[in-house]
Write a protein that holds these residues in place. Sequence first.
Motif, short mmCIF file in Angstrom:
data_model
loop_
_atom_site.label_atom_id
_atom_site.label_comp_id
_atom_site.label_asym_id
_atom_site.label_seq_id
_atom_site.Cartn_x
_atom_site.Cartn_y
_atom_site.Cartn_z
N GLY A 218 80.86 40.08 46.73
CA GLY A 218 81.88 39.06 46.79
C GLY A 218 81.92 38.26 45.50
O GLY A 218 80.88 38.00 44.88
N VAL A 219 83.10 37.88 45.08
CA VAL A 219 83.30 37.11 43.85
C VAL A 219 84.01 35.81 44.18
O VAL A 219 85.10 35.81 44.77
N ARG A 220 83.38 34.69 43.84
CA ARG A 220 84.01 33.37 43.94
C ARG A 220 84.14 32.86 42.51
O ARG A 220 83.17 32.37 41.92
N ALA A 221 85.31 33.02 41.94
CA ALA A 221 85.53 32.70 40.53
C ALA A 221 86.97 32.29 40.33
O ALA A 221 87.84 32.53 41.16
N ASP B 102 85.83 23.19 41.30
CA ASP B 102 85.50 23.77 42.61
C ASP B 102 84.13 24.44 42.61
O ASP B 102 83.75 25.07 43.60
N ALA B 103 83.38 24.31 41.51
CA ALA B 103 82.14 25.06 41.38
C ALA B 103 81.12 24.71 42.44
O ALA B 103 80.47 25.59 43.02
N ALA B 104 80.93 23.43 42.73
CA ALA B 104 79.91 23.03 43.71
C ALA B 104 80.22 23.59 45.09
O ALA B 104 79.33 24.12 45.77
N ALA B 105 81.47 23.49 45.52
CA ALA B 105 81.84 24.02 46.84
C ALA B 105 81.72 25.53 46.88
O ALA B 105 81.27 26.10 47.89
N ALA B 106 82.09 26.20 45.79
CA ALA B 106 81.98 27.66 45.75
C ALA B 106 80.52 28.09 45.84
O ALA B 106 80.18 29.04 46.55
N LEU B 107 79.65 27.38 45.15
CA LEU B 107 78.22 27.71 45.20
C LEU B 107 77.67 27.48 46.60
O LEU B 107 76.94 28.32 47.14
N GLN B 108 78.01 26.36 47.20
CA GLN B 108 77.53 26.06 48.55
C GLN B 108 77.97 27.13 49.54
O GLN B 108 77.18 27.57 50.39
N ALA C 195 79.03 26.95 37.85
CA ALA C 195 78.15 26.75 39.01
C ALA C 195 76.70 26.47 38.61
O ALA C 195 75.93 25.93 39.42
N LEU C 196 76.31 26.81 37.41
CA LEU C 196 74.92 26.59 36.99
C LEU C 196 74.55 25.11 37.06
O LEU C 196 73.40 24.77 37.36
N ALA C 197 75.49 24.25 36.78
CA ALA C 197 75.21 22.81 36.77
C ALA C 197 74.87 22.29 38.16
O ALA C 197 74.32 21.19 38.29
#
Length: 458
Positions: free
Chosen positions: A231-234, A295-301, A316-318
């Motif tokens: 899966g890709v969230r990007a 949206d990085a934090a939500a995508a990572l979660q 998302a690294l942050a």
Amino acid sequence: MRHAHTVDQIRSAEAALMATLPDGALMARAAAGLAAALVDHLGGTYGRRVLLVVGSGDNGGDALYAGARLARRGAQVSAVMVSDHAHPEGLAALTAAGGRVVDVVPSDLDVVVDAIVGIGGRPGLSQAAHHALEAVAGVPVVAVDVPSGVDVDTGETPGPHVSADLTITFGTHKVAHLVEPAASACGAVHLVDLDLDLPAATVTALQPDDVRRLLPLPAADAHKYTRGVVGVRAGSAAYPGAALLCVSGAASGLVGMVRYVGPDETAARVSATHPEVVGDGRVQAWVVGPGTDFDAAAALQAALADGVPTVVDADALAHVTGPVASPLVLTPHAGELSKMIGVDRDEIEASPLRHVRAAAQQYDAVVLLKGRHTLVAAPDGQVRVTTTGVPWLATAGAGDVLAGLVGALLAAGLDPFDAASVGSWLHGAAATLASGGGPIVAGDVAAALPDVVRLLMT
């Protein structure tokens, strides 16, 4: 596998071998290998003008004996001593063969042989060595074992050092041959086998046979689900291209299915470019971060909630603050790693091996530090160095392709360390193939991946 051993490991193996050989036999082997490699580099010996810059110890002895061999074959060999403790037997052999010791550097040299310090030397150069090298600036340099002045066990270059066109090393590769910034100072590296019995190395580099062995191949009865689903969230409204590039790396044929989750407009663009890609559902691995912007934090979660192996890249690294339950591959460049571990970027670039290992331990994850020689570190200290690739690979979006590719390999069943190191190797090889010596863009790298795999398997 190319193994890079530490000085202590090499010294121990050399001592064990020398105990079984006549006195001087190991140095004779090294000198013969060095001489043969120099002949190959020079394209012959007769009339060639060779300068040895010689320090103390066995490294200087290797060069002096090799110089004697070249002199007996018609080369004009001179030696400049930068130490008061040159190897006496080697010096005698050189002069007996017609070589000479000089105080003034000859002109019209064909090659300079750096034999100032070997693997036991400290980083930096003496004033005498520095002056001798200044006098031959512009002449091709061949280093004996390692370029003098580099840190052999870390690849660091904290002081003045030799920059060689070719390094001829003995017994095994050293860390400095693979790890930047010292690797750049080595030029091409030629290994002379000494038949040493060496222990396992913690720094290695995959070779084509290793990648061929590790590649997940479909079984005769495979279907798309058994081959793995990634899966890709990007992507985001601001950076839709990152999603397209990440998906292109994931959809390179190494996995059975790719799912994409992201903004509707970006999803439509992904579907138009990659009609085989489907929407949300069960996956064996996630890739999250490229171009996700706010949206990085939500995508990572959301990705971590599935508990599957996850590649965390870019934005998302942050939002990774420490170890998590899911197996992770973190893929920073030096600037991103600087923020993750609180170390200046310049320090990371000067000591990448030390800092990528520290990050892998801190996050209890595999960390892929992108660079000229990408480093992949596991929490136990094992590191693989990627030596494939070309300078043209330093292009926008190439990291997005890499993240997708590593995620596909995770979904196909490789463990995080293998997925990251195999993915990095394939990524570099695809860039080399696509480039053909000229410029490329990130999409070219993704397009070349199937051909690299095809060539590897034939």
